[in-house]
Design a protein around this motif. Structure first.
Motif, PDB file in Angstrom:
ATOM      1  N   VAL A  37       0.839  -1.203   0.000  1.00  0.00           N
ATOM      2  CA  VAL A  37       0.000   0.000   0.000  1.00  0.00           C
ATOM      3  C   VAL A  37       0.873   1.251   0.000  1.00  0.00           C
ATOM      4  CG1 VAL A  37      -1.710   1.314   1.305  1.00  0.00           C
ATOM      5  CG2 VAL A  37      -1.938  -1.168   1.101  1.00  0.00           C
ATOM      6  N   PHE A  38       1.920   1.267   0.833  1.00  0.00           N
ATOM      7  CA  PHE A  38       2.815   2.432   0.875  1.00  0.00           C
ATOM      8  C   PHE A  38       3.489   2.640  -0.487  1.00  0.00           C
ATOM      9  CE2 PHE A  38       3.838   2.413   5.742  1.00  0.00           C
ATOM     10  CZ  PHE A  38       2.493   2.618   6.000  1.00  0.00           C
ATOM     11  N   ALA A  39       3.929   1.548  -1.108  1.00  0.00           N
ATOM     12  CA  ALA A  39       4.592   1.651  -2.410  1.00  0.00           C
ATOM     13  C   ALA A  39       3.641   2.197  -3.465  1.00  0.00           C
ATOM     14  CB  ALA A  39       5.130   0.283  -2.829  1.00  0.00           C
ATOM     15  N   ASP A  40       2.389   1.770  -3.407  1.00  0.00           N
ATOM     16  CA  ASP A  40       1.397   2.254  -4.371  1.00  0.00           C
ATOM     17  C   ASP A  40       1.145   3.747  -4.184  1.00  0.00           C
ATOM     18  OD1 ASP A  40      -1.652   2.766  -5.144  1.00  0.00           O
ATOM     19  OD2 ASP A  40      -0.922   1.041  -6.309  1.00  0.00           O
ATOM     20  N   ILE A  41       1.049   4.176  -2.918  1.00  0.00           N
ATOM     21  CA  ILE A  41       0.837   5.600  -2.635  1.00  0.00           C
ATOM     22  C   ILE A  41       2.022   6.415  -3.156  1.00  0.00           C
ATOM     23  CG2 ILE A  41       0.670   7.311  -0.788  1.00  0.00           C
ATOM     24  CD1 ILE A  41      -0.856   5.200   0.854  1.00  0.00           C
ATOM     25  N   ALA A  42       3.253   5.951  -2.888  1.00  0.00           N
ATOM     26  CA  ALA A  42       4.441   6.684  -3.333  1.00  0.00           C
ATOM     27  C   ALA A  42       4.519   6.738  -4.854  1.00  0.00           C
ATOM     28  CB  ALA A  42       5.688   6.027  -2.753  1.00  0.00           C
ATOM     29  N   ALA A  43       4.160   5.642  -5.500  1.00  0.00           N
ATOM     30  CA  ALA A  43       4.204   5.616  -6.970  1.00  0.00           C
ATOM     31  C   ALA A  43       3.209   6.603  -7.559  1.00  0.00           C
ATOM     32  CB  ALA A  43       3.920   4.198  -7.460  1.00  0.00           C
ATOM     33  N   ARG A  44       2.021   6.661  -7.021  1.00  0.00           N
ATOM     34  CA  ARG A  44       1.025   7.614  -7.521  1.00  0.00           C
ATOM     35  C   ARG A  44       1.489   9.047  -7.240  1.00  0.00           C
ATOM     36  NH1 ARG A  44      -4.302   4.817  -8.053  1.00  0.00           N
ATOM     37  NH2 ARG A  44      -4.016   2.670  -7.348  1.00  0.00           N
ATOM     38  N   ARG A  45       2.098   9.249  -6.072  1.00  0.00           N
ATOM     39  CA  ARG A  45       2.641  10.579  -5.772  1.00  0.00           C
ATOM     40  C   ARG A  45       3.689  10.978  -6.800  1.00  0.00           C
ATOM     41  NH1 ARG A  45       6.630  10.303  -1.011  1.00  0.00           N
ATOM     42  NH2 ARG A  45       7.686   9.191  -2.721  1.00  0.00           N
ATOM     43  N   ASP A  46       4.686  10.079  -7.042  1.00  0.00           N
ATOM     44  CA  ASP A  46       5.783  10.400  -7.948  1.00  0.00           C
ATOM     45  C   ASP A  46       5.315  10.544  -9.389  1.00  0.00           C
ATOM     46  OD1 ASP A  46       7.359  10.257  -5.720  1.00  0.00           O
ATOM     47  OD2 ASP A  46       8.123   8.231  -6.141  1.00  0.00           O
TER      48      ASP A  46
END
Length: 767
Positions: A605-614
């Motif tokens: 979940v954290f990785a998905d959030i960071a990817a969408r942010r970036d």
């Protein structure tokens, strides 16, 4: 010689309605300045304590003293008691003395004596003199007065004797029968023992006789004497004194002049029976519902934590239990120290012996409302700390908040937040750090995490328990806040996250799902009065943007959600035509437990959030910044100058750095020297305490790594950049401490590996 005295009635001589009530009456010799207690006995010769106890109506037992007149003092009143038997004996002695003198006097002739008596008016003179001394007070000076008259002229003996004999009070006393009345018949109803015909001292002896009496007090089978006294108006009083080891004294009287109705027997406590019961320090685990009457103490806070049925949340203190003869029980408990609270409870009624809930009777000292500008001041500081609104540039916003569980937060969650550069918040109870889930992690340690890794701390109540009184709520919400501030002095504690409790707890506030749960309850008003930000369960799951510090916004709980569910939530918020906000909450202590999310789920979940942010599909902000999120603007408060290098290296320092990357904008280096810019908060203290994000857009064509750092604050992150990835976003979140001094610190960007590092933009913004 011994003189008997009637039953004591200790009343003010000038106002008989004023009596010495429930006290001891001191008996002493008239005129004795030292008021030395006289030796007293009961009418049956048993020693009697002096002072003598009297009941609430001023009555005490009859007694014998060596004086015919005594003084008394008690209950703020004084007076004299006279022994009428003594007066009678003195008067009879005086008459006998006169008779004796008469036989010895030799008069010339009866006729001469009669003429002398007539000429001297002796009968009237003697009668008036003696009567004036005897009749008003019946004082014990009759013998002396008579002797003086007789001694002055032997011829008056006959007249003196006649005067004494003619006095009606003397005749009444001389014919009075002895007051010892004998033994009461078995089975006598003491309610019928009233009136002048019963006056005197009666005996009730032997267990059989004692137990046969009707309407008598319980003397436990011990024999006793019964003194009966009747006033001229018909009121009768009774005094019972039991013997030997069963010693006791009971008194009562009729409550009407007809003598047909009696007040209850009243047992006078002997001095030896008046005791203060002190139970001392209670053992740990004591149940306060089972305490006997008397005082008790809870010595320490750790002792208090083990007690059963102590007031909720109460610390060490003193208490007392009262038990009435009819079964009612009441208890007081007084906390000492900084709280100084006083609690009270009692049984419901005679028929309901269950103890009622504790009630804090110091509630009036608790603030119901605060100054009208207190919350406004907190909100104003909240906005200024972040530099105004948090623009999301038309994108949805996500924030992450974690409820305690510091062991797994440290071991699992925090490393992932660092890995993906995500800001966060922890909600803490100030008094639960030693639980297994928190593992004794100190507030100082959490403070260090927050400063170095972009965290903020929210108040979660002192204990995570319910509070049933205003004092308890004040302790949970306000004292809990102050305890967090004391343990985390470098950060502001601006938010309150209510603990998860059953509906209706927190004195009706729990549920926290409607505006009325906040403004309409004492708990809600305390939360808002002492915190600029307040979380809850009100409104929709997703938060409409823009946000303007709403009260009670809800969150999505991740604890047991499937990974796919969380990914679908992220998909949903990025697909709305109008951007929304979503706050995700996790209890770290559940991670890895059966039926809960795994560490791998959390990372996904954290990785998905960071990817969408970036990828520029959403913005990640702190939970406090979410309350100021506005999709209509790009505004974020900026602390750096020349962030896009449009002015070259103006404001920046770096050996080996050149301008001209990317067609003339940006800067580049092939060396290992940092690119730096100093930042000052001088005269801008209002910006201290907020979480910021240091972010840069960089490129390393060959692939490599870059370091983002603020050495003065311990901020440091190394980010890998893949070969051929083009321009990428790298970031590091941190929180500016309140004690940063003049606010000077240095931002640095350094190439660690790779052929060259190009930097197109560097920002230091609110997040």
């Amino acid at each position: 010689m011994p003189y008997p005295f009637d039953q004591i009635f200790a009343a003010d001589p000038d106002n008989t309605e004023m009596v010495a009530s429930n006290t001891g009456v001191l008996i002493f010799a008239p005129g004795d300045p030292t008021r030395a207690p006289l030796t007293l006995t009961t009418l049956t010769g048993i020693p009697l304590a002096n002072p003598v106890p009297v009941n609430d109506k001023g009555f005490g037992p009859a007694f014998i003293a060596d004086l015919d007149q005594v003084a008394w003092e008690g209950g703020g009143h004084t007076g004299l008691f006279a022994s009428y038997k003594g007066i009678k004996d003195e008067a009879v002695a005086a008459r006998q003395a006169a008779e004796d003198v008469r036989t010895e006097v030799q008069a010339p002739t009866d006729e001469a004596v009669d003429r002398g008596i007539t000429r001297a008016n002796i009968p009237n003179m003697v009668a008036s003199g003696v009567r004036s001394e005897i009749e008003p007070l019946l004082a014990p000076t009759v013998q002396q007065i008579a002797a003086e008259y007789v001694g002055s002229n032997p011829a008056i003996v006959d007249a003196a004797a006649a005067a004494v004999n003619a006095n009606p009070k003397i005749n009444e006393l001389s014919t009075t029968t002895v007051r010892l009345r004998g033994k009461l018949a078995d089975g006598t109803d003491l309610n019928t023992v009233r009136g002048a015909s019963w006056a005197g001292l009666w005996e009730v002896s032997g267990t059989t006789s004692v137990n046969s009496m009707v309407n008598a007090p319980d003397t436990k089978g011990f024999s006793y004497s019964l003194q009966v006294n009747t006033l001229s108006n018909g009121v009768t009083s009774q005094t019972i004194i039991s013997y030997a080891s069963g010693f006791g004294c009971w008194v009562r009287a009729t409550n009407n002049t007809a003598g047909t109705s009696w007040v209850s027997w009243d047992r006078l406590a002997a001095t030896r029976e008046i005791k203060v019961w002190d139970g001392g320090n209670l053992p740990q685990g004591t149940n306060l519902n089972a305490l006997p009457a008397g005082a008790f103490q809870v010595n320490t806070g750790s002792d208090a934590a083990t007690m059963q049925n102590l007031p909720p949340g109460a610390g060490p203190g003193n208490g007392e239990t009262f038990k009435s003869s009819n079964g009612l029980i009441s208890q007081f408990y007084m906390e000492y120290g900084s709280r100084e609270a006083v609690w009270y409870r009692s049984t419901g009624s005679l028929s309901n012996g269950t103890m009622q809930p504790w009630r804090n009777i110091t509630e009036s000292t608790m603030p119901e409302i605060v100054g009208m500008y207190q919350r406004e001041t907190l909100v104003d500081a909240f906005r200024q700390r972040r530099g105004g609104v948090i623009g999301t540039d038309g994108l949805p916003a996500v924030s992450l908040i974690f409820d305690h569980g510091l062991v797994k937060f440290r071991d699992i969650v925090l490393p992932l937040l660092r890995k993906y550069g995500l800001p966060w918040a922890q909600v803490l109870n100030s008094r639960t750090l030693n639980t297994a889930a928190n593992g004794g992690v100190t507030l100082s340690t959490v403070q260090d995490w927050a400063i170095a890794d972009g965290g903020e701390i929210w108040n979660h109540g002192a204990t995570h328990n319910d509070a049933t009184t205003k004092m308890g709520l004040f302790d949970e919400i306000v004292n809990g806040l102050e305890e967090l501030k004391a343990g985390i002095p470098k950060l502001p504690i601006e938010g309150f996250a209510p603990p998860g409790l059953p509906d209706g707890e927190y004195m009706g506030a729990s549920g926290f799902n409607t505006p009325a749960k906040f403004y309409g309850t004492y708990a809600g008003r305390l939360m808002m009065a002492y915190h600029a930000a307040v979380r809850g369960y009100a409104g929709n799951t997703y938060r409409s943007l823009p946000q303007d510090l709403p009260i009670g916004g809800r969150h999505v709980t991740m604890d047991q959600a499937a990974r796919s569910t969380m990914i679908n939530i992220l998909n949903a918020i990025t697909e709305y035509s109008t951007p929304v906000g979503c706050q995700i909450m996790l209890h770290p202590s559940y991670v890895g437990d059966a039926g809960y999310v795994s560490a791998a789920d959390v990372e996904a979940v954290f990785a998905d959030i960071a990817a969408r942010r970036d990828a520029g599909r959403l913005k990640v902000v702190t939970p406090t910044a979410m309350l100021l999120a506005d999709h209509r603007t790009t505004h974020r408060h900026e602390l750096l100058k020349n962030v896009d290098f449009s002015a070259g290296l103006n404001g920046w320092n770096g050996t080996g750095w050149t301008v001209g990357a990317e067609g003339g904008t940006g800067v580049a280096t092939s060396g290992g020297e940092p690119l730096t810019q100093g930042c000052s908060l001088y005269r801008r203290d209002m910006l201290k305490g907020a979480t910021r994000e240091l972010k840069a857009v960089v490129r390393i064509p060959s692939g490599g790594s870059v370091r983002l750092a603020i050495p003065e604050l311990g901020v440091d992150r190394i980010v890998a950049v893949q070969s051929g990835s083009g321009w990428v976003r790298v970031s590091k979140c941190f929180t500016i401490p309140l004690n940063v001094g003049d606010g000077s610190f240095t931002v640095s960007i350094t190439k660690l590996t790779g052929s060259s590092l190009e930097v197109r933009e560097v920002k230091l913004q609110s997040v």
